[in-house]
Design a protein around this motif. Structure first.
Motif, mmCIF file in Angstrom:
data_model
loop_
_atom_site.group_PDB
_atom_site.id
_atom_site.type_symbol
_atom_site.label_atom_id
_atom_site.label_comp_id
_atom_site.label_asym_id
_atom_site.label_seq_id
_atom_site.Cartn_x
_atom_site.Cartn_y
_atom_site.Cartn_z
ATOM 1 N N GLY A 118 0.783 -0.930 0.292
ATOM 2 C CA GLY A 118 0.402 0.793 0.052
ATOM 3 C C GLY A 118 0.878 0.863 -0.171
ATOM 4 O O GLY A 118 0.383 2.543 -0.341
ATOM 5 N N ASN A 119 2.279 1.682 0.528
ATOM 6 C CA ASN A 119 2.923 2.251 0.605
ATOM 7 C C ASN A 119 3.304 2.583 -0.953
ATOM 8 O O ASN A 119 3.967 3.989 -1.212
ATOM 9 N N VAL A 120 3.068 2.153 -1.807
ATOM 10 C CA VAL A 120 3.414 2.102 -2.941
ATOM 11 C C VAL A 120 2.128 2.874 -4.093
ATOM 12 O O VAL A 120 2.270 2.594 -5.668
ATOM 13 N N SER A 121 1.326 2.111 -3.858
ATOM 14 C CA SER A 121 -0.332 2.156 -4.177
ATOM 15 C C SER A 121 -1.032 3.392 -3.551
ATOM 16 O O SER A 121 -0.677 4.593 -3.361
ATOM 17 N N ASP A 122 -1.993 2.711 -3.196
ATOM 18 C CA ASP A 122 -2.953 4.037 -2.986
ATOM 19 C C ASP A 122 -3.875 3.731 -2.068
ATOM 20 O O ASP A 122 -4.775 4.432 -1.784
ATOM 21 N N MET A 123 -3.200 3.246 -1.070
ATOM 22 C CA MET A 123 -3.474 3.036 0.897
ATOM 23 C C MET A 123 -3.004 4.415 1.731
ATOM 24 O O MET A 123 -1.733 4.992 1.019
ATOM 25 N N ILE A 124 -4.352 4.630 1.881
ATOM 26 C CA ILE A 124 -4.661 5.853 2.734
ATOM 27 C C ILE A 124 -3.475 5.958 4.071
ATOM 28 O O ILE A 124 -4.070 4.794 4.730
ATOM 29 N N PRO A 125 -3.527 6.643 4.255
ATOM 30 C CA PRO A 125 -2.747 7.121 5.943
ATOM 31 C C PRO A 125 -3.712 6.078 6.935
ATOM 32 O O PRO A 125 -3.736 5.750 8.142
ATOM 33 N N GLU A 126 -4.801 6.597 6.904
ATOM 34 C CA GLU A 126 -5.530 5.754 8.738
ATOM 35 C C GLU A 126 -5.821 4.393 8.424
ATOM 36 O O GLU A 126 -5.618 3.472 9.595
ATOM 37 N N GLN A 127 -5.513 4.110 6.780
ATOM 38 C CA GLN A 127 -5.567 1.805 6.756
ATOM 39 C C GLN A 127 -4.030 1.678 7.313
ATOM 40 O O GLN A 127 -4.393 0.775 8.186
ATOM 41 N N ARG A 128 -3.759 2.226 6.635
ATOM 42 C CA ARG A 128 -1.962 2.526 7.189
ATOM 43 C C ARG A 128 -2.098 1.922 8.968
ATOM 44 O O ARG A 128 -1.416 1.539 9.689
ATOM 45 N N ASP A 129 -2.755 2.888 9.617
ATOM 46 C CA ASP A 129 -2.174 2.729 10.396
ATOM 47 C C ASP A 129 -2.798 2.062 11.547
ATOM 48 O O ASP A 129 -2.387 1.744 12.394
ATOM 49 N N PHE A 130 -3.494 1.371 10.711
ATOM 50 C CA PHE A 130 -5.036 0.684 11.431
ATOM 51 C C PHE A 130 -3.959 -1.193 11.580
ATOM 52 O O PHE A 130 -4.059 -1.500 12.571
ATOM 53 N N PHE A 131 -3.758 -0.736 10.425
ATOM 54 C CA PHE A 131 -3.437 -2.391 11.070
ATOM 55 C C PHE A 131 -1.711 -2.171 11.296
ATOM 56 O O PHE A 131 -1.366 -3.250 12.310
ATOM 57 N N HIS A 132 -0.228 -1.039 11.173
ATOM 58 C CA HIS A 132 -0.110 -0.599 12.623
ATOM 59 C C HIS A 132 -0.707 -0.666 14.024
ATOM 60 O O HIS A 132 0.151 -2.072 14.585
ATOM 61 N N TRP A 133 -1.588 0.083 14.368
ATOM 62 C CA TRP A 133 -2.520 -0.951 15.624
ATOM 63 C C TRP A 133 -2.376 -1.957 16.055
ATOM 64 O O TRP A 133 -1.940 -2.596 16.920
ATOM 65 N N LEU A 134 -3.258 -3.095 14.962
ATOM 66 C CA LEU A 134 -3.307 -3.828 14.739
ATOM 67 C C LEU A 134 -2.053 -4.847 15.031
ATOM 68 O O LEU A 134 -2.185 -6.120 16.152
ATOM 69 N N SER A 135 -0.986 -4.780 14.675
ATOM 70 C CA SER A 135 0.393 -5.157 15.107
ATOM 71 C C SER A 135 1.162 -4.812 15.723
ATOM 72 O O SER A 135 0.834 -6.154 16.215
ATOM 73 N N ALA A 136 0.500 -4.219 16.507
ATOM 74 C CA ALA A 136 1.004 -3.433 17.671
ATOM 75 C C ALA A 136 -0.071 -4.378 18.972
ATOM 76 O O ALA A 136 0.944 -4.719 20.157
ATOM 77 N N LEU A 137 -0.600 -4.396 18.251
ATOM 78 C CA LEU A 137 -1.821 -5.442 19.516
ATOM 79 C C LEU A 137 -1.448 -6.891 20.026
ATOM 80 O O LEU A 137 -1.569 -7.728 20.369
ATOM 81 N N ILE A 138 -1.107 -7.298 18.574
ATOM 82 C CA ILE A 138 -0.561 -8.957 18.760
ATOM 83 C C ILE A 138 0.900 -8.870 19.288
ATOM 84 O O ILE A 138 1.288 -9.856 20.152
ATOM 85 N N ALA A 139 2.009 -8.054 18.560
ATOM 86 C CA ALA A 139 3.494 -8.067 18.478
ATOM 87 C C ALA A 139 3.643 -7.536 20.543
ATOM 88 O O ALA A 139 4.649 -8.088 20.938
ATOM 89 N N LEU A 140 3.430 -6.571 21.187
ATOM 90 C CA LEU A 140 3.702 -6.329 22.436
ATOM 91 C C LEU A 140 3.693 -7.206 23.364
ATOM 92 O O LEU A 140 4.521 -7.857 23.930
ATOM 93 N N PRO A 141 2.201 -7.758 23.163
ATOM 94 C CA PRO A 141 1.995 -8.690 24.304
ATOM 95 C C PRO A 141 2.941 -10.255 24.176
ATOM 96 O O PRO A 141 3.379 -10.807 25.020
ATOM 97 N N ALA A 142 2.574 -10.560 23.035
ATOM 98 C CA ALA A 142 3.989 -11.428 22.350
ATOM 99 C C ALA A 142 5.036 -11.926 22.443
ATOM 100 O O ALA A 142 5.539 -12.328 22.909
ATOM 101 N N ALA A 143 5.900 -10.524 22.440
ATOM 102 C CA ALA A 143 6.712 -10.137 23.083
ATOM 103 C C ALA A 143 7.440 -10.709 24.159
ATOM 104 O O ALA A 143 8.337 -11.013 24.167
#
Length: 230
Positions: A118-143
């Protein structure tokens, strides 16, 4: 647990937790050899055991356990049955940590792929932030869970005002996660949750395989000793 040798020396075997590399062996041997009247301090990395000999009556054996605590290692008298039970429990824990890290890494990687494309296509910043926060929700407790073998070892070393190989590992993982959270808060294009989890998974796999090989080596050595005794 103390054996009195015939040459005016006493001997004891201690099990030591957290011995994972040649650097740990060298630090323990130097630290114990520096005690007065100690004639032998030798670490067996496979068994995580240190053999000590000293002039009979010159030292209280509890001093060795205190000295190892000062160096950042927990120690207690070596018992083969207890050592085997501890190794089995530690192997199970490492396997659980590896499973959590690998599962979380795969899921975060699945979320990272749309961000990369999406960074090289048409992904809007709000969608990218959503994926990042979802990744954080998984990664932080797992780590936090799967990194325990490294975090605990690093904390013991730092409390003893020393370092071991787990200190830079822990710092690297924590910094990668912290930087990812900061980047996510500031709506940046990149986060590194997937890299931190993949690093944890590979390190845990290596440590689990290392421990498994040690157990197999110890079992083979025991069988050979039994055959020689027969």
């Amino acid at each position: 647990y103390v054996r009195h040798l015939g040459s005016g020396l006493s001997h004891i075997d201690l099990a030591v937790e957290g011995v994972n590399c040649a650097g740990c062996m060298s630090k323990i041997e130097r630290g114990l050899s520096a005690l007065p009247d100690v004639t032998l301090a030798r670490v067996n990395l496979t068994d995580r055991r240190v053999a000590l000999e000293w002039k009979e009556g010159a030292l209280d054996p509890a001093r060795f356990i205190d000295r190892l605590a000062e160096l950042g290692y927990k120690a207690y008298p070596f018992e083969p049955v207890r050592a085997e039970a501890d190794e089995t429990e530690q192997a199970s824990f490492l396997l659980r940590c590896l499973g959590v890290a690998a599962f979380a890494a795969m899921n975060v990687m699945m979320l990272s792929i749309p961000v990369w494309s999406g960074n090289v296509s048409d992904m809007i910043p709000e969608q990218r932030d959503f994926f990042h926060w979802l990744s954080a929700l998984i990664a932080l407790p797992a780590a936090a869970y799967s990194g325990q073998p490294f975090f605990r070892s690093a904390w013991r070393a730092l409390r003893a005002r020393t370092t071991n190989m787990d200190v830079p590992i822990s710092i690297g993982i924590v910094l990668a996660l912290a930087m990812s959270v900061v980047e996510t808060i500031h709506h940046a294009e990149h986060a590194y949750f997937d890299a931190a989890l993949m690093l944890l998974a590979f390190l845990l796999a290596g440590r689990y395989l290392d421990q498994s090989m040690r157990r197999k080596t110890r079992a083979v050595a025991g069988n050979l000793a039994a055959l020689k005794a027969e």
